[in-house]
Write an enzyme that holds these catalytic residues in place. Structure first.
Site, PDB file in Angstrom:
ATOM      1  N   LYS A  51       0.866  -1.299   0.066  1.00 11.65           N
ATOM      2  CA  LYS A  51       0.052  -0.027   0.003  1.00 11.65           C
ATOM      3  C   LYS A  51       0.778   1.260   0.002  1.00 11.65           C
ATOM      4  O   LYS A  51       0.730   2.101  -0.723  1.00 11.65           O
ATOM      5  CB  LYS A  51      -0.998   0.101   1.291  1.00 11.65           C
ATOM      6  CG  LYS A  51      -2.111  -0.730   0.916  1.00 11.65           C
ATOM      7  CD  LYS A  51      -2.801  -1.347   2.281  1.00 11.65           C
ATOM      8  CE  LYS A  51      -3.739  -2.503   2.035  1.00 11.65           C
ATOM      9  NZ  LYS A  51      -4.417  -3.268   3.066  1.00 11.65           N
ATOM     10  N   GLN A  95      -5.145  -2.363   9.313  1.00  9.97           N
ATOM     11  CA  GLN A  95      -4.599  -3.394   8.540  1.00  9.97           C
ATOM     12  C   GLN A  95      -5.198  -4.574   9.675  1.00  9.97           C
ATOM     13  O   GLN A  95      -4.915  -4.642  10.890  1.00  9.97           O
ATOM     14  CB  GLN A  95      -3.435  -3.361   8.487  1.00  9.97           C
ATOM     15  CG  GLN A  95      -2.801  -4.644   7.771  1.00  9.97           C
ATOM     16  CD  GLN A  95      -3.073  -4.619   6.251  1.00  9.97           C
ATOM     17  OE1 GLN A  95      -3.444  -3.738   5.303  1.00  9.97           O
ATOM     18  NE2 GLN A  95      -3.829  -5.754   5.933  1.00  9.97           N
ATOM     19  N   ASP A 118     -11.464   2.315   3.658  1.00 12.00           N
ATOM     20  CA  ASP A 118     -11.712   0.900   3.615  1.00 12.00           C
ATOM     21  C   ASP A 118     -13.107   0.575   3.521  1.00 12.00           C
ATOM     22  O   ASP A 118     -13.800  -0.467   2.990  1.00 12.00           O
ATOM     23  CB  ASP A 118     -10.891  -0.072   4.815  1.00 12.00           C
ATOM     24  CG  ASP A 118      -9.792  -0.849   4.349  1.00 12.00           C
ATOM     25  OD1 ASP A 118      -9.606  -1.035   2.950  1.00 12.00           O
ATOM     26  OD2 ASP A 118      -8.938  -1.274   5.289  1.00 12.00           O
TER      27      ASP A 118
END
Ligand code: NDP
Length: 283
Positions: A51, A95, A118
């Site tokens: 990322k 994450q 997200d």
């Protein structure tokens, strides 16, 4: 058989994002993503590294915060709340996985819906379910973008998804439903899995079970999307589908690596830009 080349498609997406980032920078806006991981050794996982690399490519500032395994729920929440208040932070990503003592849903709920790139905050999931504008979770968005790029018809097709997680399976279900597919979801308690997979025009596999889908489980000329990420004993990255044999029977298939993974990352970058624009031009 044609390979759905997520690596190539994601490069095109990144080019478009880079030019948007350049324009924002000319206006004095510097898009910024902060990722948080809670890991045993405090190291950055390969997912975070990918990322960060993608952000660097397009000019998005990416700050990776790695918290130790002993970090408490309260400390994590405090950090998220601090980042919510920072004007120069446009996107926040937690994450997964996180250690068991952390309630990931509580953490997702704490991320401000306007910075939740997200799309895992319940407000944004609710909006997704209601068909309202929101951050679409990156893997689901990436799969749809890939299908559209190759002009694969979704409407009226039978889409079968294996996996019902909040992160992959359920958002993919909603996105395919929105494109007028008829959707079936399977999971570990599904009896006679191949009965469903064999009837799929579009099969999305997201289980984390190496080699789960074999050639005799898929329909001829169908489309197979392999979301799985598994590492073999030799350390090789493979998906959930027996690519070598299944690819001989189907019309389109995603490889692992180079399929869904790079699309997921590209959609994250796109969501960061959406977060910036929403801030500039609140609806
Ligand atoms: P989860 O472990 O949360 O969910 C896995 C799902 O698969 C569950 O619904 C589980 O069923 C189901 N499942 C497991 N075994 C079987 C089986 N034998 N038959 C049928 N269903 C089964 O994983 P995630 O959804 O988070 O991720 C799935 C995979 O996708 C992982 O390999 C992950 O690393 C990868 N991934 C890849 C991304 C990418 O960008 N390429 C992004 C995110 C994830 P049940 O609910 O009954 O337990």
């Amino acid at each position: 058989m044609e390979i759905l080349n997520g690596k190539e498609v994601s490069q095109n997406v990144k080019l478009a994002i880079k030019s948007q980032v350049d324009k924002l920078k000319e206006k004095g806006i510097f898009p910024k993503l902060v990722t948080i991981s809670v890991q045993r050794d405090g190291a950055f996982s390969i997912y975070i590294k990918n990322k960060k690399k993608a952000c660097d490519e397009v000019g998005i500032i990416c700050e990776n915060i790695s918290l130790g395994f002993q970090t408490s729920q309260e400390e994590l929440i405090e950090l998220i709340e601090k980042l919510n208040r920072k004007d120069d932070v446009h996107g926040i990503l937690l994450q997964s996985p996180v250690p068991e003592h952390i309630d990931i849903n509580k953490a997702f709920s704490t991320i401000s819906p306007s910075k939740d790139v997200d799309g895992f905050n319940p407000v944004n999931i609710g909006k997704l379910m209601l068909g309202q504008e929101t951050f679409i979770p990156c893997t689901a968005k990436g799969i749809i973008r890939l299908l559209e790029y190759y002009n694969i018809e979704i409407e009226g097709k039978h889409a079968v998804i294996i996996g019902r997680s909040n992160i992959v399976g359920k958002p993919v279900m909603k996105c395919l439903l929105d494109k007028n597919a008829t959707v079936t979801i399977c999971h570990s308690k599904t009896k006679d899995l191949s009965k469903y997979t064999k009837s799929a025009d579009i099969l999305v596999v997201a289980t984390g079970q190496e080699g789960l889908i074999k050639e005799d489980m898929v329909k001829k000329d169908s489309v197979v999307i392999d979301v799985g990420i598994n590492f073999t004993q030799e350390g090789k990255l493979v998906g959930d589908v027996d690519f070598e044999n299944v690819s001989r029977k189907v019309s389109y298939i995603t490889p692992v690596p180079g399929g869904v993974g790079p699309m997921t990352v590209a959609m994250l970058l796109e969501n960061v830009i959406i977060a910036v624009k929403n801030l500039e031009d609140p609806k």
